[in-house]
Design a protein around this motif. Sequence first.
Motif, PDB file in Angstrom:
ATOM      1  N   GLY A   1      48.598  59.436  61.471  1.00 52.38           N
ATOM      2  CA  GLY A   1      48.677  60.533  60.396  1.00 52.38           C
ATOM      3  C   GLY A   1      49.935  60.060  59.654  1.00 52.38           C
ATOM      4  O   GLY A   1      50.071  58.909  59.419  1.00 52.38           O
ATOM      5  N   LYS A   2      50.218  61.088  58.581  1.00 50.99           N
ATOM      6  CA  LYS A   2      51.403  60.808  57.554  1.00 50.99           C
ATOM      7  C   LYS A   2      52.034  62.048  57.362  1.00 50.99           C
ATOM      8  O   LYS A   2      51.752  63.286  57.483  1.00 50.99           O
ATOM      9  CB  LYS A   2      50.754  60.374  56.139  1.00 50.99           C
ATOM     10  N   ILE A   3      53.413  61.871  57.268  1.00 43.19           N
ATOM     11  CA  ILE A   3      54.582  62.721  56.791  1.00 43.19           C
ATOM     12  C   ILE A   3      55.043  62.494  55.603  1.00 43.19           C
ATOM     13  O   ILE A   3      55.301  61.288  55.116  1.00 43.19           O
ATOM     14  CB  ILE A   3      55.600  63.059  57.884  1.00 43.19           C
ATOM     15  N   GLY A   4      55.377  63.712  54.850  1.00 39.18           N
ATOM     16  CA  GLY A   4      56.006  63.414  53.571  1.00 39.18           C
ATOM     17  C   GLY A   4      57.338  63.427  53.340  1.00 39.18           C
ATOM     18  O   GLY A   4      58.026  63.790  54.452  1.00 39.18           O
ATOM     19  N   VAL A   5      57.693  62.596  52.629  1.00 40.11           N
ATOM     20  CA  VAL A   5      59.373  62.327  52.278  1.00 40.11           C
ATOM     21  C   VAL A   5      59.416  62.711  50.918  1.00 40.11           C
ATOM     22  O   VAL A   5      58.878  62.219  49.912  1.00 40.11           O
ATOM     23  CB  VAL A   5      59.699  60.947  52.469  1.00 40.11           C
ATOM     24  N   MET A   6      60.132  63.709  50.453  1.00 40.87           N
ATOM     25  CA  MET A   6      60.510  64.011  48.964  1.00 40.87           C
ATOM     26  C   MET A   6      61.852  63.616  48.819  1.00 40.87           C
ATOM     27  O   MET A   6      62.910  63.534  49.562  1.00 40.87           O
ATOM     28  CB  MET A   6      60.420  66.012  48.946  1.00 40.87           C
ATOM     29  N   GLY A   7      61.901  63.103  47.463  1.00 41.11           N
ATOM     30  CA  GLY A   7      63.201  62.752  46.873  1.00 41.11           C
ATOM     31  C   GLY A   7      63.663  63.164  45.747  1.00 41.11           C
ATOM     32  O   GLY A   7      62.816  63.941  44.968  1.00 41.11           O
ATOM     33  N   ARG A   8      64.958  63.138  45.596  1.00 41.99           N
ATOM     34  CA  ARG A   8      65.531  63.785  44.328  1.00 41.99           C
ATOM     35  C   ARG A   8      66.870  62.837  43.832  1.00 41.99           C
ATOM     36  O   ARG A   8      67.673  62.745  44.583  1.00 41.99           O
ATOM     37  CB  ARG A   8      66.040  65.079  44.421  1.00 41.99           C
ATOM     38  N   ILE A   9      66.799  62.411  42.470  1.00 38.08           N
ATOM     39  CA  ILE A   9      68.041  61.842  41.931  1.00 38.08           C
ATOM     40  C   ILE A   9      68.419  63.184  41.120  1.00 38.08           C
ATOM     41  O   ILE A   9      67.641  63.616  39.970  1.00 38.08           O
ATOM     42  CB  ILE A   9      67.615  60.618  40.961  1.00 38.08           C
TER      43      ILE A   9
ATOM     44  N   SER B   1      50.692  55.634  63.380  1.00 38.34           N
ATOM     45  CA  SER B   1      49.425  55.260  64.023  1.00 38.34           C
ATOM     46  C   SER B   1      49.488  55.093  65.640  1.00 38.34           C
ATOM     47  O   SER B   1      50.427  54.786  66.256  1.00 38.34           O
ATOM     48  CB  SER B   1      48.617  54.239  63.569  1.00 38.34           C
ATOM     49  N   ASN B   2      48.125  55.460  66.427  1.00 38.05           N
ATOM     50  CA  ASN B   2      48.262  55.011  67.547  1.00 38.05           C
ATOM     51  C   ASN B   2      49.308  55.680  68.456  1.00 38.05           C
ATOM     52  O   ASN B   2      49.908  55.430  69.728  1.00 38.05           O
ATOM     53  CB  ASN B   2      48.399  53.701  68.142  1.00 38.05           C
ATOM     54  N   CYS B   3      49.773  57.037  68.124  1.00 40.77           N
ATOM     55  CA  CYS B   3      50.763  57.871  69.066  1.00 40.77           C
ATOM     56  C   CYS B   3      50.260  58.557  70.009  1.00 40.77           C
ATOM     57  O   CYS B   3      49.067  59.241  69.728  1.00 40.77           O
ATOM     58  CB  CYS B   3      51.530  58.629  67.762  1.00 40.77           C
ATOM     59  N   PRO B   4      50.900  58.958  71.120  1.00 44.90           N
ATOM     60  CA  PRO B   4      50.441  59.901  72.067  1.00 44.90           C
ATOM     61  C   PRO B   4      50.774  61.223  71.640  1.00 44.90           C
ATOM     62  O   PRO B   4      51.198  61.519  70.780  1.00 44.90           O
ATOM     63  CB  PRO B   4      51.330  59.574  73.231  1.00 44.90           C
ATOM     64  N   GLN B   5      49.855  61.902  72.303  1.00 47.52           N
ATOM     65  CA  GLN B   5      50.089  63.549  72.496  1.00 47.52           C
ATOM     66  C   GLN B   5      51.456  63.999  72.753  1.00 47.52           C
ATOM     67  O   GLN B   5      52.015  63.381  73.551  1.00 47.52           O
ATOM     68  CB  GLN B   5      49.072  64.310  73.243  1.00 47.52           C
ATOM     69  N   GLY B   6      51.758  64.817  71.920  1.00 46.30           N
ATOM     70  CA  GLY B   6      53.394  65.175  72.085  1.00 46.30           C
ATOM     71  C   GLY B   6      54.280  65.393  70.752  1.00 46.30           C
ATOM     72  O   GLY B   6      53.485  65.233  69.812  1.00 46.30           O
ATOM     73  N   THR B   7      55.512  65.349  71.186  1.00 47.29           N
ATOM     74  CA  THR B   7      56.512  65.482  70.074  1.00 47.29           C
ATOM     75  C   THR B   7      56.765  64.081  69.519  1.00 47.29           C
ATOM     76  O   THR B   7      56.897  63.102  70.306  1.00 47.29           O
ATOM     77  CB  THR B   7      57.766  65.837  70.633  1.00 47.29           C
TER      78      THR B   7
ATOM     79  N   ILE C   1      53.203  53.227  66.277  1.00 49.86           N
ATOM     80  CA  ILE C   1      53.644  52.533  65.264  1.00 49.86           C
ATOM     81  C   ILE C   1      53.731  53.374  64.239  1.00 49.86           C
ATOM     82  O   ILE C   1      52.929  54.350  63.662  1.00 49.86           O
ATOM     83  CB  ILE C   1      52.519  51.421  64.723  1.00 49.86           C
ATOM     84  N   VAL C   2      55.034  52.920  63.493  1.00 45.34           N
ATOM     85  CA  VAL C   2      55.400  53.752  62.087  1.00 45.34           C
ATOM     86  C   VAL C   2      55.329  52.638  61.128  1.00 45.34           C
ATOM     87  O   VAL C   2      55.563  51.482  61.196  1.00 45.34           O
ATOM     88  CB  VAL C   2      56.717  54.474  62.137  1.00 45.34           C
ATOM     89  N   SER C   3      54.650  53.044  59.971  1.00 43.87           N
ATOM     90  CA  SER C   3      54.635  51.774  58.819  1.00 43.87           C
ATOM     91  C   SER C   3      55.484  52.249  57.732  1.00 43.87           C
ATOM     92  O   SER C   3      55.907  53.421  57.306  1.00 43.87           O
ATOM     93  CB  SER C   3      53.331  51.893  58.257  1.00 43.87           C
ATOM     94  N   GLY C   4      56.338  51.316  57.056  1.00 45.93           N
ATOM     95  CA  GLY C   4      57.137  51.660  55.867  1.00 45.93           C
ATOM     96  C   GLY C   4      56.683  52.295  54.728  1.00 45.93           C
ATOM     97  O   GLY C   4      55.302  52.130  54.864  1.00 45.93           O
ATOM     98  N   ALA C   5      57.263  52.565  53.798  1.00 47.39           N
ATOM     99  CA  ALA C   5      56.673  52.997  52.621  1.00 47.39           C
ATOM    100  C   ALA C   5      57.695  52.680  51.333  1.00 47.39           C
ATOM    101  O   ALA C   5      58.845  52.548  51.804  1.00 47.39           O
ATOM    102  CB  ALA C   5      56.371  54.565  52.831  1.00 47.39           C
TER     103      ALA C   5
END
Length: 161
Positions: free
Chosen positions: A132-140, A69-75, A41-45
């Motif tokens: 886990g979590k991944i970062g998203v960087m933004g710029r205006i 969350s609940n993601c299998p091993q791998g890519t 599952i991927v959650s919005g942000a």
Amino acid sequence: MSFLARALIVATALLAAGSPAQAGTTTATLGVRVVVQQSCIVSGATLDFGTYSSNQTKDLNGFTQIAFSNCPQGTLRFELDGGVNGSAGVRRLSDGKGSFLSYGLYRDSARTQVFGQGNDARVITLPASGSGKIGVMGRIPGRQLVPAGTYTDTVAILLTF
């Protein structure tokens, strides 16, 4: 040949030809099984840049995290579309009245690697199943002269696992 001998030959031939040979049959069962695991599952942000002053000289940077969350091993492959107001190469926030404010989403803190689709996707490898979590960087970018208001965009997240 006597009548009796002929009758015995005919009777024997009829008995042999009258009933076909029976094939043997047997039965067994086939077991069918599957283990269903909870799906990845991927959650919005929300990436909230805060306040931008029209035509400000400095870029305005922002940061958020996308949870999985609940993601299998791998890519795991995360892709962000271009939003409702532009494309991955030209992202735009809209005030809903026809004015737009350009912005970018990035995979790295230096904000040099665009976060989008295809080659611009963010790819991670999980050594074991999990969350886990991944970062998203933004710029205006600075120096955008736009009317005052609240500017928004909605970007779709696609997670492939």
